[in-house]
Design an enzyme around this catalytic site. Structure first.
Site, mmCIF file in Angstrom:
data_model
loop_
_atom_site.group_PDB
_atom_site.id
_atom_site.type_symbol
_atom_site.label_atom_id
_atom_site.label_comp_id
_atom_site.label_asym_id
_atom_site.label_seq_id
_atom_site.Cartn_x
_atom_site.Cartn_y
_atom_site.Cartn_z
ATOM 1 N N HIS A 86 41.652 46.418 36.443
ATOM 2 C CA HIS A 86 40.417 46.424 37.218
ATOM 3 C C HIS A 86 39.829 45.034 37.421
ATOM 4 C CE1 HIS A 86 38.861 46.543 33.091
ATOM 5 N NE2 HIS A 86 37.778 45.985 33.585
ATOM 6 N N THR A 87 40.345 44.047 36.718
ATOM 7 C CA THR A 87 39.869 42.683 36.971
ATOM 8 C C THR A 87 40.829 41.920 37.884
ATOM 9 O OG1 THR A 87 40.984 41.941 34.984
ATOM 10 C CG2 THR A 87 38.647 42.488 34.765
#
Lengths: 267, 219
Positions: free
Chosen positions: A44-45
């Site tokens: 998700h980063t």
């Protein structure tokens, strides 16, 4: 083997693994090797959510000017309209960020900690733009080394001991100093204008006019640009970051009304 | 979906030529990403000691990290041995440093030039993971393919295949070598979009280090 080596962090993952092993044991067709799928890496980063558009920066006669608009886009949706993308660090540096807004806020937390710890020495020394730039280069590069980049292009300017400083860092750690810099779309649309019109002894008024000229171009051509911008002025006297303001635009040009008129084969 | 890569190629060309008592190291000053120019005045060179200069092209952030690493190692060496590192020693250190990151390499293509322990010009050329070789001349980077055959043709060096081996240093004089470098950079600039703006030339000889900059096409 992998099963024994994996760390049990919480109860639920432990149960999941036990269940998985139970299923494996029941299957006689498969060899009873404890197979546990590797923990999938953080993803998700690995891409941005809310992003800010171009930041422009120039040196001028008495210091450095940096400008950014106040938009925060959620993909192509203009989700936030009052994001402050220019921030002061210490007494002589301003940072402007394009890219992921939350990562920029994280970077500002790093910098707050850095400047606080530096202040605690109480030796009268302060971090100047050069030091902050160097620190940010390391932060960005170290994050990319961990495959967890801070999704920003940072523009940084300041004046210390009478020396003007303007630099840039990308999300993977590429960095340099220049007389004029621009991130994102600005590198395509604003920098050619800078190369034509920038000169060392630009006055404050000329400098702001040049930035506004470039921003107007961005406003017309970059869909994620917003007509609400801030300009930071850094001189030996200190930092002033303007309140957000709008530029006068003109949309009534004939060519805008039917832009594809006369273009063969278009709608 | 937005996508990222931990690497970028910021372009640029590096060349080094060894003579019997000099070494010329050169690189252009353009820093690019994709089709954009980031800056026209970015040095790719790093003076590692008074007899040793490194020129690198590739990924700028890795190159900077590599230069800082070598600088730090050289500082430690000086404290421990009370002398500067020789160029061949630095060459071995660079190789080891690159190979240390074999499985997440520095994306850096290096040419190391300087004077060896006898005061002769030396050039070391590398790949990204540390394979290296001492040669008489070399080039690395985006303009390599354009420059290398011209160097092969013009430098009149003995073939490395000759047995018994002959010295690989060029018989050209120092000023001839500098002129040749200016010409080949002007030529590479014509065809390689990543090479241009200016060429920085560093000459190492018994007198010390001399640096000059010549303009190139900016388009």
């Amino acid at each position: 083997m992998a099963m024994f080596m994996q760390q049990q962090t919480d109860d639920s993952s432990f149960k999941k693994n036990m269940l998985f092993r139970g299923q494996q044991d029941q299957s006689s067709a498969l060899p009873s090797v404890g197979f546990v799928p590797a923990k999938s890496p953080t993803t998700h980063t690995q891409y941005p959510y809310v992003t800010g558009s171009s930041v422009l920066g120039i040196k001028y006669k008495d210091g450095v000017l940096i400008a950014a608009d106040c938009g925060g886009s959620y993909g192509s949706t203009l989700r936030y309209k009052s994001v402050e993308r220019l921030k002061a660090v210490g007494k002589s540096t301003v940072i402007g960020a394009s890219g992921e807004i939350s990562d920029f806020q994280q970077i500002m937390r790093y910098l707050d900690e850095l400047t606080l710890k530096d202040k605690m020495w109480d030796d009268g020394n302060t971090l100047g733009p050069k030091e902050v730039h160097n620190y940010l280069c390391r932060v960005m590069y170290n994050h990319r080394n961990k495959f967890d980049p801070l999704w920003n292009t940072l523009i940084l300017g300041g004046v210390k001991n009478g020396v003007k400083y303007l630099g840039m860092v990308s999300m993977i750690g590429v960095h340099f100093e220049e007389n004029h810099v621009a991130s994102g779309f600005g590198n395509h649309l604003a920098r050619p204008i800078f190369r034509d019109e920038w000169k060392e002894d630009l006055s404050l008024e000329e400098g702001i006019l040049l930035l506004e000229k470039c921003f107007r171009v961005l406003l017309y051509r970059d869909r994620s640009a917003v007509n609400k911008l801030q300009v930071a002025n850094i001189t030996a006297e200190g930092i002033t970051i303007s309140k957000p303001y709008a530029l006068r635009t003109e949309w009534e040009y004939k060519a805008f009304q039917n832009p594809t008129q006369g273009v063969e084969g278009s709608w | 979906m937005a996508y990222w890569s931990p690497y970028d190629n910021n372009g640029g060309t590096c060349v080094a030529i060894a003579g019997s008592e000099y070494c010329v190291i050169a690189a252009d000053t353009r820093l690019s990403t994709g089709y954009s120019i980031l800056t026209r005045e970015h040095t790719k060179m790093c003076q590692l000691s008074d007899k040793c200069v490194l020129a690198s092209s590739g990924f700028q952030a890795d190159i900077r990290a590599l230069q800082k690493n070598l600088d730090a190692r050289h500082q430690i060496y000086q404290h421990q041995h009370n002398k500067k590192m020789s160029c061949p020693a630095m060459a071995q250190l660079l190789s080891n440093t690159l190979y240390y990151k074999r499985f997440f390499p520095y994306y850096a293509f290096n040419v190391l030039g300087g004077l060896d322990n006898e005061g002769k010009g030396c050039v070391f050329t590398y790949d990204a993971v540390g394979s290296y070789e001492r040669v008489g001349y070399s080039s690395q980077g985006t303009g390599q393919q354009l420059l290398m055959p011209v160097l092969d043709n013009q430098l009149q060096s003995a073939s490395p295949l000759l047995l018994p081996s002959k010295e690989s240093a060029t018989p050209l004089s120092e000023s001839e070598a500098v002129d040749l470098i200016m010409d080949i950079f002007a030529s590479a600039t014509e065809r390689d979009i990543y090479t241009g703006d200016a060429v920085e030339i560093v000459v190492v000889n018994a007198d010390g280090i001399r640096r000059e900059v010549a303009d190139l096409r900016k388009d």
